[in-house]
Design an enzyme around this catalytic site. Structure first.
Site, PDB file in Angstrom:
ATOM      1  N   GLU A  98      41.882  18.476  10.777  1.00  0.00           N
ATOM      2  CA  GLU A  98      42.495  17.538   9.818  1.00  0.00           C
ATOM      3  C   GLU A  98      43.936  17.979   9.508  1.00  0.00           C
ATOM      4  O   GLU A  98      44.796  17.152   9.262  1.00  0.00           O
ATOM      5  CB  GLU A  98      41.673  17.481   8.518  1.00  0.00           C
ATOM      6  CG  GLU A  98      40.316  16.801   8.648  1.00  0.00           C
ATOM      7  CD  GLU A  98      40.360  15.281   8.543  1.00  0.00           C
ATOM      8  OE1 GLU A  98      41.327  14.731   7.990  1.00  0.00           O
ATOM      9  OE2 GLU A  98      39.404  14.629   9.037  1.00  0.00           O
ATOM     10  N   TYR A 109      33.125  17.298   4.323  1.00  0.00           N
ATOM     11  CA  TYR A 109      31.850  17.141   3.616  1.00  0.00           C
ATOM     12  C   TYR A 109      30.913  18.325   3.921  1.00  0.00           C
ATOM     13  O   TYR A 109      30.078  18.688   3.122  1.00  0.00           O
ATOM     14  CB  TYR A 109      31.114  15.875   4.106  1.00  0.00           C
ATOM     15  CG  TYR A 109      31.602  14.556   3.579  1.00  0.00           C
ATOM     16  CD1 TYR A 109      32.746  14.439   2.801  1.00  0.00           C
ATOM     17  CD2 TYR A 109      30.867  13.397   3.869  1.00  0.00           C
ATOM     18  CE1 TYR A 109      33.160  13.192   2.342  1.00  0.00           C
ATOM     19  CE2 TYR A 109      31.269  12.155   3.404  1.00  0.00           C
ATOM     20  CZ  TYR A 109      32.413  12.053   2.645  1.00  0.00           C
ATOM     21  OH  TYR A 109      32.802  10.827   2.199  1.00  0.00           O
ATOM     22  N   GLY A 110      31.015  18.853   5.149  1.00  0.00           N
ATOM     23  CA  GLY A 110      29.955  19.725   5.677  1.00  0.00           C
ATOM     24  C   GLY A 110      30.076  21.201   5.351  1.00  0.00           C
ATOM     25  O   GLY A 110      29.278  22.008   5.816  1.00  0.00           O
ATOM     26  N   ASP A 115      32.938   8.050   8.590  1.00  0.00           N
ATOM     27  CA  ASP A 115      33.011   9.511   8.760  1.00  0.00           C
ATOM     28  C   ASP A 115      33.680  10.089   7.509  1.00  0.00           C
ATOM     29  O   ASP A 115      34.325   9.363   6.748  1.00  0.00           O
ATOM     30  CB  ASP A 115      33.825   9.883  10.012  1.00  0.00           C
ATOM     31  CG  ASP A 115      33.898  11.399  10.213  1.00  0.00           C
ATOM     32  OD1 ASP A 115      32.855  12.071  10.099  1.00  0.00           O
ATOM     33  OD2 ASP A 115      35.004  11.925  10.457  1.00  0.00           O
ATOM     34  N   SER A 116      33.566  11.408   7.354  1.00  0.00           N
ATOM     35  CA  SER A 116      34.226  12.068   6.233  1.00  0.00           C
ATOM     36  C   SER A 116      35.747  12.062   6.391  1.00  0.00           C
ATOM     37  O   SER A 116      36.469  12.268   5.423  1.00  0.00           O
ATOM     38  CB  SER A 116      33.753  13.520   6.147  1.00  0.00           C
ATOM     39  OG  SER A 116      34.123  14.201   7.331  1.00  0.00           O
ATOM     40  N   CYS A 121      29.370  10.584  12.177  1.00  0.00           N
ATOM     41  CA  CYS A 121      29.490  11.890  11.530  1.00  0.00           C
ATOM     42  C   CYS A 121      28.122  12.560  11.619  1.00  0.00           C
ATOM     43  O   CYS A 121      27.131  11.999  11.140  1.00  0.00           O
ATOM     44  CB  CYS A 121      29.889  11.685  10.067  1.00  0.00           C
ATOM     45  SG  CYS A 121      29.903  13.202   9.095  1.00  0.00           S
ATOM     46  N   ASN A 122      28.079  13.716  12.252  1.00  0.00           N
ATOM     47  CA  ASN A 122      26.791  14.418  12.377  1.00  0.00           C
ATOM     48  C   ASN A 122      26.287  14.895  11.019  1.00  0.00           C
ATOM     49  O   ASN A 122      25.082  14.885  10.756  1.00  0.00           O
ATOM     50  CB  ASN A 122      26.937  15.620  13.309  1.00  0.00           C
ATOM     51  CG  ASN A 122      27.188  15.189  14.739  1.00  0.00           C
ATOM     52  OD1 ASN A 122      26.254  15.029  15.513  1.00  0.00           O
ATOM     53  ND2 ASN A 122      28.438  14.976  15.101  1.00  0.00           N
ATOM     54  N   THR A 123      27.214  15.325  10.165  1.00  0.00           N
ATOM     55  CA  THR A 123      26.831  15.851   8.849  1.00  0.00           C
ATOM     56  C   THR A 123      26.102  14.766   8.051  1.00  0.00           C
ATOM     57  O   THR A 123      25.005  14.994   7.530  1.00  0.00           O
ATOM     58  CB  THR A 123      28.100  16.339   8.108  1.00  0.00           C
ATOM     59  OG1 THR A 123      28.723  17.344   8.909  1.00  0.00           O
ATOM     60  CG2 THR A 123      27.778  16.891   6.741  1.00  0.00           C
ATOM     61  N   CYS A 148      29.736  17.921  15.904  1.00  0.00           N
ATOM     62  CA  CYS A 148      30.575  17.470  14.788  1.00  0.00           C
ATOM     63  C   CYS A 148      31.620  16.602  15.451  1.00  0.00           C
ATOM     64  O   CYS A 148      32.227  17.009  16.455  1.00  0.00           O
ATOM     65  CB  CYS A 148      31.235  18.641  14.076  1.00  0.00           C
ATOM     66  SG  CYS A 148      32.542  18.123  12.937  1.00  0.00           S
ATOM     67  N   THR A 149      31.823  15.407  14.908  1.00  0.00           N
ATOM     68  CA  THR A 149      32.681  14.442  15.608  1.00  0.00           C
ATOM     69  C   THR A 149      34.165  14.828  15.560  1.00  0.00           C
ATOM     70  O   THR A 149      34.974  14.228  16.264  1.00  0.00           O
ATOM     71  CB  THR A 149      32.475  13.027  15.033  1.00  0.00           C
ATOM     72  OG1 THR A 149      32.709  13.046  13.621  1.00  0.00           O
ATOM     73  CG2 THR A 149      31.056  12.546  15.300  1.00  0.00           C
ATOM     74  N   HIS A 150      34.504  15.818  14.745  1.00  0.00           N
ATOM     75  CA  HIS A 150      35.889  16.315  14.773  1.00  0.00           C
ATOM     76  C   HIS A 150      36.172  17.152  16.028  1.00  0.00           C
ATOM     77  O   HIS A 150      37.307  17.211  16.489  1.00  0.00           O
ATOM     78  CB  HIS A 150      36.167  17.191  13.545  1.00  0.00           C
ATOM     79  CG  HIS A 150      36.464  16.437  12.290  1.00  0.00           C
ATOM     80  ND1 HIS A 150      35.497  15.795  11.559  1.00  0.00           N
ATOM     81  CD2 HIS A 150      37.637  16.222  11.623  1.00  0.00           C
ATOM     82  CE1 HIS A 150      36.055  15.223  10.495  1.00  0.00           C
ATOM     83  NE2 HIS A 150      37.347  15.468  10.517  1.00  0.00           N
TER      84      HIS A 150
HETATM   85  N1  DGL Z   1      32.901  14.809  11.356  1.00  0.00           N
HETATM   86  C1  DGL Z   1      31.815  15.330  10.620  1.00  0.00           C
HETATM   87  C2  DGL Z   1      30.626  15.662  11.510  1.00  0.00           C
HETATM   88  O1  DGL Z   1      30.448  15.071  12.545  1.00  0.00           O
HETATM   89  C3  DGL Z   1      31.971  16.424   9.631  1.00  0.00           C
HETATM   90  C4  DGL Z   1      33.190  16.884   9.042  1.00  0.00           C
HETATM   91  C5  DGL Z   1      33.028  17.388   7.645  1.00  0.00           C
HETATM   92  O2  DGL Z   1      32.565  18.516   7.438  1.00  0.00           O
HETATM   93  O3  DGL Z   1      33.379  16.625   6.770  1.00  0.00           O
HETATM   94  O4  DGL Z   1      29.833  16.503  11.176  1.00  0.00           O
END
Ligand code: DGL
Length: 276
Positions: free
Chosen positions: A162, A52-53, A20-21, A84-86, A194-196
């Protein structure tokens, strides 16, 4: 990027790699550990470059992902879970980087949403990059053209999560802002794509009220991992452990992990990713 094809074959005794990011994928690791208690996991979170996203280009996300996959590949794993969905938006086949190992991306949750939602008024929350790919909405509409899908990009969530801003006024106001469209449209089911976001699931539930279902696609993703590995590659004995490796702020990662994981089953370390 990896030049040569490395034909590593999956071996039962090896751990499962997870990327994941940042800390978001820990919400997937929770389900992976619950469904596969005998497995060992190596988790890589690129906390140094998260999120990342919001602003990174597709090429940058691909390059960062290649570094994480290659770091895991060199340590030796039997599969890659893209928690991570992104990153998953890039497609599992594009995330193999020469390894002959299974790559499992995040579930889009389409059937779960359609089965859960009585009125088919469905909301999607995700990063701007994930939203730009439009895969979740298209998959729902392909399965049921009568569904009414509302999509909201939530760029402020990942930095707040975060940054451990749980219980803050800023987080509450941000949730209210992102849920406004869902409330106006009367959605009855929302997917956290988004996994966050599972870190703030209770706050989102509170904002939306008791009649709205919140779907986390991580459980389905863990089931997809089990199905992909099958009985030949899944361990059936021993107590599994997770090595959680991040590129920055490992004490912050440990505090965040403590919110959702059993730390007795986890070890933490800061790492550098391999250069490509
Ligand atoms: N956890 C990531 C997801 O599932 C994205 C977080 C990010 O933007 O880095 O999309």
């Amino acid at each position: 990027m990896k030049k040569e094809v490395k034909p590593e074959l999956p071996e039962k005794k090896l751990p499962i790699g997870v990327i994941d990011s940042g800390v978001g994928g820990l919400s997937v690791l929770k389900w992976l550990q619950e469904k596969m208690p005998h497995e060992d996991f190596i988790y890589i979170g690129d906390t140094a470059r998260c999120p990342y996203g919001n602003a990174h280009s597709e090429d940058e996300i691909l390059e960062f992902s290649a570094q994480m996959i290659d770091t895991l590949g060199q340590k030796g794993v039997k599969a890659f879970v893209v928690a991570c969905n992104t990153i998953s938006m890039l497609g599992g086949e594009n995330l193999r980087f020469g390894y002959e190992l299974p790559v499992i991306t995040m579930s889009l949750g389409t059937q779960i949403l359609l089965n859960t939602s009585p009125t088919k008024k469905i909301g999607i929350m995700a990063t701007p990059f994930t939203i730009s790919k439009d895969l979740h909405r298209s998959a729902i509409l392909a399965a049921d053209a009568s569904a009414d899908v509302s999509v909201v990009g939530c760029p402020d969530f990942v930095p707040l999560i975060e940054g451990e801003k749980f219980g803050s006024l800023k987080l509450r106001m941000t949730i209210t802002k992102y849920c406004k469209e869902f409330r106006e449209k009367g959605v009855d089911t929302i997917i956290l794509s988004c996994t966050h976001y599972p870190f703030i699931r209770e706050e989102i539930e509170k904002e939306m009220g008791p009649g709205v279902h919140i779907v986390d696609p991580a459980e389905q993703t863990a089931l997809d991992v089990m199905e992909t590995l099958g009985k030949d590659l899944l361990k059936t004995e021993g107590a599994g452990k997770a090595k959680i490796c991040c590129t920055a702020d490992i004490s912050r990662v440990r505090r965040l992990a403590e919110r959702i994981l059993d730390l007795k089953k986890c070890e933490f370390s800061e790492i550098k990713l391999v250069e490509l």
